[in-house]
Design a protein around this motif. Structure first.
Motif, PDB file in Angstrom:
ATOM      1  N   ALA A 243      37.950  37.789  35.711  1.00  0.00           N
ATOM      2  CA  ALA A 243      38.372  38.229  37.039  1.00  0.00           C
ATOM      3  C   ALA A 243      37.495  39.412  37.433  1.00  0.00           C
ATOM      4  CB  ALA A 243      39.839  38.653  37.013  1.00  0.00           C
ATOM      5  N   PRO A 244      37.128  39.540  38.707  1.00  0.00           N
ATOM      6  CA  PRO A 244      36.270  40.645  39.130  1.00  0.00           C
ATOM      7  C   PRO A 244      36.923  42.023  39.013  1.00  0.00           C
ATOM      8  CG  PRO A 244      36.466  38.981  40.862  1.00  0.00           C
ATOM      9  CD  PRO A 244      37.408  38.605  39.772  1.00  0.00           C
ATOM     10  N   GLN A 245      38.243  42.084  39.037  1.00  0.00           N
ATOM     11  CA  GLN A 245      38.947  43.370  39.008  1.00  0.00           C
ATOM     12  C   GLN A 245      38.553  44.135  37.753  1.00  0.00           C
ATOM     13  OE1 GLN A 245      43.096  43.059  39.915  1.00  0.00           O
ATOM     14  NE2 GLN A 245      43.577  45.030  38.992  1.00  0.00           N
ATOM     15  N   THR A 246      38.028  45.338  37.918  1.00  0.00           N
ATOM     16  CA  THR A 246      37.454  46.091  36.802  1.00  0.00           C
ATOM     17  C   THR A 246      38.480  46.630  35.810  1.00  0.00           C
ATOM     18  OG1 THR A 246      37.393  48.096  38.160  1.00  0.00           O
ATOM     19  CG2 THR A 246      35.394  46.744  38.094  1.00  0.00           C
ATOM     20  N   ASP A 247      39.744  46.723  36.194  1.00  0.00           N
ATOM     21  CA  ASP A 247      40.749  47.216  35.256  1.00  0.00           C
ATOM     22  C   ASP A 247      41.713  46.110  34.810  1.00  0.00           C
ATOM     23  OD1 ASP A 247      42.097  46.917  37.633  1.00  0.00           O
ATOM     24  OD2 ASP A 247      43.162  48.828  37.499  1.00  0.00           O
ATOM     25  N   LEU A 248      41.271  44.869  34.893  1.00  0.00           N
ATOM     26  CA  LEU A 248      42.080  43.713  34.509  1.00  0.00           C
ATOM     27  C   LEU A 248      41.318  42.921  33.455  1.00  0.00           C
ATOM     28  CD1 LEU A 248      44.636  42.019  35.145  1.00  0.00           C
ATOM     29  CD2 LEU A 248      43.272  40.807  36.852  1.00  0.00           C
ATOM     30  N   ASN A 249      41.941  42.663  32.328  1.00  0.00           N
ATOM     31  CA  ASN A 249      41.250  41.963  31.243  1.00  0.00           C
ATOM     32  C   ASN A 249      41.557  40.462  31.248  1.00  0.00           C
ATOM     33  OD1 ASN A 249      43.843  41.882  30.303  1.00  0.00           O
ATOM     34  ND2 ASN A 249      43.500  43.173  28.523  1.00  0.00           N
ATOM     35  N   ARG A 250      41.535  39.853  32.392  1.00  0.00           N
ATOM     36  CA  ARG A 250      41.881  38.442  32.551  1.00  0.00           C
ATOM     37  C   ARG A 250      40.622  37.578  32.579  1.00  0.00           C
ATOM     38  NH1 ARG A 250      45.752  38.123  37.105  1.00  0.00           N
ATOM     39  NH2 ARG A 250      47.098  38.920  35.478  1.00  0.00           N
ATOM     40  N   VAL A 251      40.699  36.421  31.898  1.00  0.00           N
ATOM     41  CA  VAL A 251      39.616  35.453  31.900  1.00  0.00           C
ATOM     42  C   VAL A 251      40.175  34.121  32.395  1.00  0.00           C
ATOM     43  CG1 VAL A 251      37.992  34.159  30.460  1.00  0.00           C
ATOM     44  CG2 VAL A 251      38.384  36.581  30.021  1.00  0.00           C
TER      45      VAL A 251
ATOM     46  N   GLY B 232      41.802  40.232  41.723  1.00  0.00           N
ATOM     47  CA  GLY B 232      42.295  39.627  40.490  1.00  0.00           C
ATOM     48  C   GLY B 232      42.095  38.131  40.431  1.00  0.00           C
ATOM     49  N   GLY B 233      41.753  37.512  41.547  1.00  0.00           N
ATOM     50  CA  GLY B 233      41.557  36.066  41.591  1.00  0.00           C
ATOM     51  C   GLY B 233      40.091  35.690  41.450  1.00  0.00           C
ATOM     52  N   ILE B 234      39.853  34.387  41.448  1.00  0.00           N
ATOM     53  CA  ILE B 234      38.501  33.857  41.294  1.00  0.00           C
ATOM     54  C   ILE B 234      38.368  32.604  42.142  1.00  0.00           C
ATOM     55  CG2 ILE B 234      39.034  32.389  39.296  1.00  0.00           C
ATOM     56  CD1 ILE B 234      36.351  33.531  38.090  1.00  0.00           C
TER      57      ILE B 234
ATOM     58  N   TYR C 132      44.529  32.461  41.317  1.00  0.00           N
ATOM     59  CA  TYR C 132      45.027  33.745  40.844  1.00  0.00           C
ATOM     60  C   TYR C 132      46.331  33.518  40.087  1.00  0.00           C
ATOM     61  CZ  TYR C 132      47.713  33.137  45.154  1.00  0.00           C
ATOM     62  OH  TYR C 132      48.503  32.630  46.136  1.00  0.00           O
ATOM     63  N   VAL C 133      46.808  34.529  39.391  1.00  0.00           N
ATOM     64  CA  VAL C 133      48.059  34.431  38.640  1.00  0.00           C
ATOM     65  C   VAL C 133      49.203  34.878  39.535  1.00  0.00           C
ATOM     66  CG1 VAL C 133      49.352  35.326  36.670  1.00  0.00           C
ATOM     67  CG2 VAL C 133      46.929  34.720  36.416  1.00  0.00           C
ATOM     68  N   PHE C 134      50.256  34.041  39.571  1.00  0.00           N
ATOM     69  CA  PHE C 134      51.447  34.322  40.376  1.00  0.00           C
ATOM     70  C   PHE C 134      52.658  33.786  39.618  1.00  0.00           C
ATOM     71  CE2 PHE C 134      54.465  33.163  43.776  1.00  0.00           C
ATOM     72  CZ  PHE C 134      54.626  34.405  44.358  1.00  0.00           C
ATOM     73  N   ASP C 135      53.653  34.639  39.367  1.00  0.00           N
ATOM     74  CA  ASP C 135      54.876  34.223  38.662  1.00  0.00           C
ATOM     75  C   ASP C 135      54.588  33.477  37.363  1.00  0.00           C
ATOM     76  OD1 ASP C 135      56.562  35.404  40.485  1.00  0.00           O
ATOM     77  OD2 ASP C 135      56.936  33.563  41.611  1.00  0.00           O
ATOM     78  N   ASP C 136      53.748  34.030  36.505  1.00  0.00           N
ATOM     79  CA  ASP C 136      53.445  33.477  35.181  1.00  0.00           C
ATOM     80  C   ASP C 136      52.747  32.112  35.208  1.00  0.00           C
ATOM     81  OD1 ASP C 136      54.482  35.734  33.946  1.00  0.00           O
ATOM     82  OD2 ASP C 136      56.503  34.884  33.868  1.00  0.00           O
ATOM     83  N   LYS C 137      52.128  31.771  36.317  1.00  0.00           N
ATOM     84  CA  LYS C 137      51.354  30.536  36.436  1.00  0.00           C
ATOM     85  C   LYS C 137      50.034  30.868  37.126  1.00  0.00           C
ATOM     86  CE  LYS C 137      54.617  27.424  35.396  1.00  0.00           C
ATOM     87  NZ  LYS C 137      54.650  26.712  34.191  1.00  0.00           N
ATOM     88  N   THR C 138      49.030  30.061  36.878  1.00  0.00           N
ATOM     89  CA  THR C 138      47.780  30.156  37.627  1.00  0.00           C
ATOM     90  C   THR C 138      47.931  29.219  38.825  1.00  0.00           C
ATOM     91  OG1 THR C 138      46.550  30.529  35.590  1.00  0.00           O
ATOM     92  CG2 THR C 138      45.289  29.871  37.524  1.00  0.00           C
ATOM     93  N   VAL C 139      47.745  29.732  40.018  1.00  0.00           N
ATOM     94  CA  VAL C 139      47.893  28.934  41.243  1.00  0.00           C
ATOM     95  C   VAL C 139      46.568  28.999  42.020  1.00  0.00           C
ATOM     96  CG1 VAL C 139      50.383  29.293  41.386  1.00  0.00           C
ATOM     97  CG2 VAL C 139      48.849  30.871  42.570  1.00  0.00           C
ATOM     98  N   CYS C 140      46.335  27.982  42.852  1.00  0.00           N
ATOM     99  CA  CYS C 140      45.123  27.937  43.677  1.00  0.00           C
ATOM    100  C   CYS C 140      45.482  27.521  45.090  1.00  0.00           C
ATOM    101  CB  CYS C 140      44.108  26.928  43.113  1.00  0.00           C
ATOM    102  SG  CYS C 140      43.520  27.290  41.444  1.00  0.00           S
ATOM    103  N   THR C 141      44.770  28.076  46.050  1.00  0.00           N
ATOM    104  CA  THR C 141      44.940  27.675  47.440  1.00  0.00           C
ATOM    105  C   THR C 141      44.345  26.281  47.612  1.00  0.00           C
ATOM    106  OG1 THR C 141      42.840  28.653  48.097  1.00  0.00           O
ATOM    107  CG2 THR C 141      44.795  30.062  48.247  1.00  0.00           C
ATOM    108  N   ALA C 142      44.648  25.655  48.748  1.00  0.00           N
ATOM    109  CA  ALA C 142      44.069  24.336  49.050  1.00  0.00           C
ATOM    110  C   ALA C 142      42.559  24.474  49.190  1.00  0.00           C
ATOM    111  CB  ALA C 142      44.676  23.789  50.329  1.00  0.00           C
TER     112      ALA C 142
END
Length: 123
Positions: free
Chosen positions: A33-41, A94-96, A110-120
């Protein structure tokens, strides 16, 4: 037993070529994720476009844990194609982006409510 620098360089180059070859055949791609203080892959299945994410989380009094967020709404398999992940350069995002290389369609995941979700997907 000692190994000459030339031999070490040759072994390193051979290992690198093997890695590159394996990466080209790999069914998944990973990007932070681009967010510099988030360790998400984020992980994407390059053929189906399915997206998921994982991150490190501290555990009180011990070793941390890997927390993963499975595909949720819009992040499941899409029409078969050639998909990739593209982080933005926004340091607080935080999204990609999920991009379809063949059609040019994109969506943001992006992550929302413990799931990875994507827009259309859109062009």
């Amino acid at each position: 037993m000692s190994t000459s620098p030339g031999r070490l360089l040759g072994l390193a180059a051979g290992g690198w070529l093997a890695l590159v070859g394996a990466a080209q055949a790999a069914p998944f791609e990973f990007a932070p994720a681009p967010q510099t203080d988030l360790n998400r892959v984020y992980r994407i299945d390059k053929a189906t476009g399915e997206v998921a994410a994982c991150q490190f989380q501290l555990k009180e009094g011990g070793v941390g844990v890997t927390v993963c967020f499975p595909p949720g709404e819009g992040a499941g398999p899409q029409a078969p194609s050639d998909y990739s992940l593209m982080p933005s350069r926004h340091e607080r995002e935080g999204g990609i982006f999920r991009v379809n290389i063949r059609t040019g369609e994109m969506s943001i995941c992006y992550v929302f409510d413990d799931k990875t979700v994507c827009t259309a997907q859109a062009k």
